[in-house]
Design a protein around this motif. Sequence first.
Motif: not given
Length: 258
Positions: A9, A12-13, A33, A38-39, A41-46
Amino acid sequence: MKERAGIQSVEVGFALLEALGDAAGPLMLRDLAAAAGMSAAKAHRYLVSFQRLRLVVQDPASTRYDLGPAALQLGLASLSRLDAVKLARERITGLMEQVGHTLALAVWGNHGPTIVHWEESPSAVTVNLRLGDVMPLLSSATGRCFAAYASKEAIAPLLRDELARVQKQGRTDVPASMAQVRAMLDDVRQRGGARVVDVLLPGIVGFCVPVFDADGHVALGLVALGPTGTFDAAWDGAVHGPLREAAAQLSADLGWRG
């Protein structure tokens, strides 16, 4: 050798931080993103976590993301620990084996471009150069390279004195007027390096390419020397090409983004 386990992770981040570092300016979420593969939504979490760590900031008006103060502090700390000559010395042996000719490192000293490291090829011919030698600005590849990229204030008095000596000697193998000097330096900048053949040393070809620091200042000159009979004197040939690539990589590792 077996690859060591890591934290996926984190890797990835990091793609998001790398994308921000490569970008010309702040990015919208969708563009960031996409650049990181990456998507949104996934980018936003990181990015939420990165903002908490001050690695990333978001402009409240434009909603664009950019690198934050913690990223700057890490970058400055890394740059402050870099030693251009040390970094180059660690790589010069491999480069010498690749090009098959003697290599040297030069820095700007109190009296001009000064040789500070020498890596002699096993098949090298003897040249009358030593560590600590100051190279002339007009007749050496090293001098021409520094004259093209060092500050005008540092170069001007040395160049004026050397040009006067050249004119007094009546030499025709080096620039003998300021107009000729300017044309030569423009050519060095256009080619990204300097070359001399049978000028400073009879029967010897020399190349010098600049290595830049994070501020765009010339940190050192990467020099190659060899006999005219076996040395590829072509621009982007078997010597100049690898030399220029090595200088570009060193510059990038020192933080230059030119």
